[in-house]
Design a protein around this motif. Structure first.
Motif, PDB file in Angstrom:
ATOM      1  N   GLU A  79      50.271  36.501  67.850  1.00 19.21           N
ATOM      2  CA  GLU A  79      50.538  35.387  66.949  1.00 19.21           C
ATOM      3  C   GLU A  79      49.276  34.589  66.588  1.00 19.21           C
ATOM      4  O   GLU A  79      49.113  34.179  65.427  1.00 19.21           O
ATOM      5  N   VAL A  84      47.052  32.765  62.835  1.00 16.74           N
ATOM      6  CA  VAL A  84      46.420  31.461  62.644  1.00 16.74           C
ATOM      7  C   VAL A  84      44.961  31.616  62.235  1.00 16.74           C
ATOM      8  O   VAL A  84      44.506  31.009  61.261  1.00 16.74           O
ATOM      9  N   THR A 124      47.878  23.961  67.446  1.00 13.85           N
ATOM     10  CA  THR A 124      49.010  24.878  67.585  1.00 13.85           C
ATOM     11  C   THR A 124      50.050  24.631  66.507  1.00 13.85           C
ATOM     12  O   THR A 124      50.619  25.567  65.933  1.00 13.85           O
ATOM     13  N   GLU A 136      46.657  38.732  58.373  1.00  7.37           N
ATOM     14  CA  GLU A 136      47.487  37.539  58.587  1.00  7.37           C
ATOM     15  C   GLU A 136      48.944  37.800  58.216  1.00  7.37           C
ATOM     16  O   GLU A 136      49.862  37.544  59.016  1.00  7.37           O
ATOM     17  N   PHE A 188      50.163  26.212  62.926  1.00  7.07           N
ATOM     18  CA  PHE A 188      50.822  27.495  62.668  1.00  7.07           C
ATOM     19  C   PHE A 188      52.117  27.300  61.884  1.00  7.07           C
ATOM     20  O   PHE A 188      52.496  28.141  61.071  1.00  7.07           O
TER      21      PHE A 188
END
Length: 511
Positions: free
Chosen positions: A406, A410, A258, A121, A261
């Motif tokens: 990306e 998450v 979304t 991460e 994030f």
């Protein structure tokens, strides 16, 4: 303690050992962070360039003006998790965050899995944000009409391949972190204050051009969105139901996945627990207060965004900047560019600090080479670990198309959040006498709600993200079996508890 390789699934790090064992200069961290510093640390990592674009993009494509509610939902979800991490960090104020918590509560194998997810991460996030920093810096120079020399034009502001700006920002910030937390902290304070001033200007000036009529359609009329034609590009939810809706209430909840994030990073504050004054109380407050500040700021920017422009007229390429252009306030474009560059600078800096502390903790426990846990006596920082991490981040950012990765940030974060929430439930049952500076309210209901909320966000991720994550975790398990299992200090006899393993240290939580 004799070598115990057969029980690696069940052997656990005593809580007192996690917080009191490391007293020598070779593996001890200097106290650096005060309460206000921890709040700045959290704000620095959570507020990046996305604050100027995320609300507009989600409003235009998924939630409409209901994106304001999406930010609230994501913020509430994050706060539920934050309560859990706050309790764990107050009971075990040591470097490593979720990795250390899991080691104490569930055992070594589970700790390795969570630590490996944390490394992914934070490392991927560092590389992604560094590449994004280059894109925003190049755009800022272009808007200011600052020419880039012809020989450098092809290696500046690139989405893939070698990029000079990406290399420069990583080298600079790795050097800052390697030279000690105090130097990085001073830089962080200056940049965060400047960043908040630019965001304040955006909110105030944007509010002057606010049109309440743009908020009347909450929720916006739903519009069916067919599932992706390729299975790997579908979300798990879309794969199960075949079709989802944009806008409407479903769009509002889907956008929150979304938007989550944007809030990821508050857990990084816990990695600094070993360097914080009065950590059992200061760290939980730092986590919760920084998340509250961030949530308020994000919601305020979202209100300004959808208040200035109708959601069906938003420019996806530059949502907020284009809104100010239409309002005739062109100079705000430069303010937004500067704010984005400053925001991403602090994100990279804090991510490097957090990643260094996780690797430092895992190396100190023998799961990574012990040499990475050596603290430089001059700078009072794990300089060697920082340099190794910096090299890995540079290689990843320069030679891998990281902007496509990306979602891995998450899913890695959500996975560790679930582990932390489950840890609170188990710790309440197995270690009720462990001293805590903070207690999660309404436990076990809040931790259970945290787990369900994180699972909801995870099923909104694409199938390919789950596959990449599974491959990374399988590789990590192989690394553990070949190295960590045999070199762990609990296996080799180097991890004897310093105090009662059932209750930890009832006195000082600090060494």
């Amino acid at each position: 303690m004799s070598e115990d390789r057969s029980s690696s699934i069940t052997r656990r790090l005593p809580p007192g050992t996690a917080t009191e064992r490391w007293t020598g200069a070779r593996h001890g961290m200097a106290t650096t962070y005060r309460r206000a510093d921890l709040v700045v640390l959290g704000v620095g990592v959570m507020i990046g360039a996305g604050i100027f674009s995320l609300a507009g993009r989600q409003a235009a494509t998924m939630a409409g003006p209901g994106v304001i509610l999406s930010f609230m939902i994501a913020g509430i979800t994050s706060m539920l998790v934050a309560f859990c991490i706050a309790e764990l960090s107050s009971a075990m104020p040591a470097s490593g965050s979720a990795y250390t918590f899991t080691y104490v509560i569930f055992g070594e194998v589970w700790a390795w899995i969570v630590g490996w997810a944390l490394v992914m991460e934070l490392l991927v996030a560092t590389a992604v944000v560094a590449r994004a920093w280059s894109l925003y810096a190049a755009q800022m120079l272009a808007d200011l009409r600052v020419p880039i020399p012809a020989p450098l034009a092809g290696v500046v502001g690139q989405t893939e391949g070698f990029d000079l700006f990406t290399l420069l920002i990583l080298v600079l910030l790795v050097a800052v972190v390697a030279l000690g937390a105090r130097i990085g902290l001073r830089a962080l304070w200056i940049i965060v204050v400047a960043k908040l001033l630019t965001i304040g200007a955006v909110i105030v000036i944007g509010a002057l051009h606010f049109d309440q009529g743009n908020l009347t359609a909450i929720p916006a009329p739903p519009a069916p969105v067919p599932a992706a034609s390729e299975t790997l590009q579908s979300s798990v939810l879309g794969l199960l139901f075949g079709q989802t809706d944009a806008f409407g209430w479903f769009g509002i909840f889907a956008a929150s996945a979304t938007i989550a994030f944007a809030y990821i990073g508050f857990d990084v504050v816990a990695t600094a627990a070993e360097e914080a004054e009065d950590a059992p109380r200061a760290v939980p407050r730092g986590i919760i207060r920084s998340l509250m500040v961030t949530t308020v700021i994000y919601i305020a920017v979202a209100v300004v965004m959808v208040g200035m422009t109708s959601y069906d007229e938003i420019d996806l390429n530059a949502p907020l900047a284009s809104a100010f252009r239409r309002a005739g306030v062109d100079f705000m474009v430069h303010v937004i560019n500067i704010g984005a560059v400053l925001g991403l600078t602090t994100v990279v800096l804090v991510l490097l600090v957090g990643l260094t502390r996780v690797v430092f903790a895992m190396a100190r426990d023998g799961l990574f080479p012990r040499s990475l846990a050596k603290v430089n006596r001059t700078y009072h920082s794990p300089t060697r670990a920082t340099l190794v991490i910096g090299l890995a981040a540079v290689l990843l950012a320069e030679f891998v198309p990281v902007l496509t990765l990306e979602p891995l940030v998450v899913i890695g974060a959500l996975y560790t959040f679930i582990a932390s929430a489950a840890g609170v439930i188990r710790m309440r049952r197995t270690m009720p006498g462990l001293p805590r500076g903070f207690r999660t309210p309404f436990s076990p209901y809040v931790p259970a709600a945290s787990i369900l909320a994180c699972l909801w966000l995870m099923v909104n991720l694409q199938v390919v993200t789950w596959l990449y994550f599974a491959v990374w975790m399988a590789f990590g398990l192989l690394v553990y079996l070949l190295y960590g299992r045999r070199n762990s200090l609990l296996a080799t006899g180097g991890g004897r508890p310093a105090v009662d393993p059932a209750y930890g240290n009832r006195g000082r939580h600090r060494r």
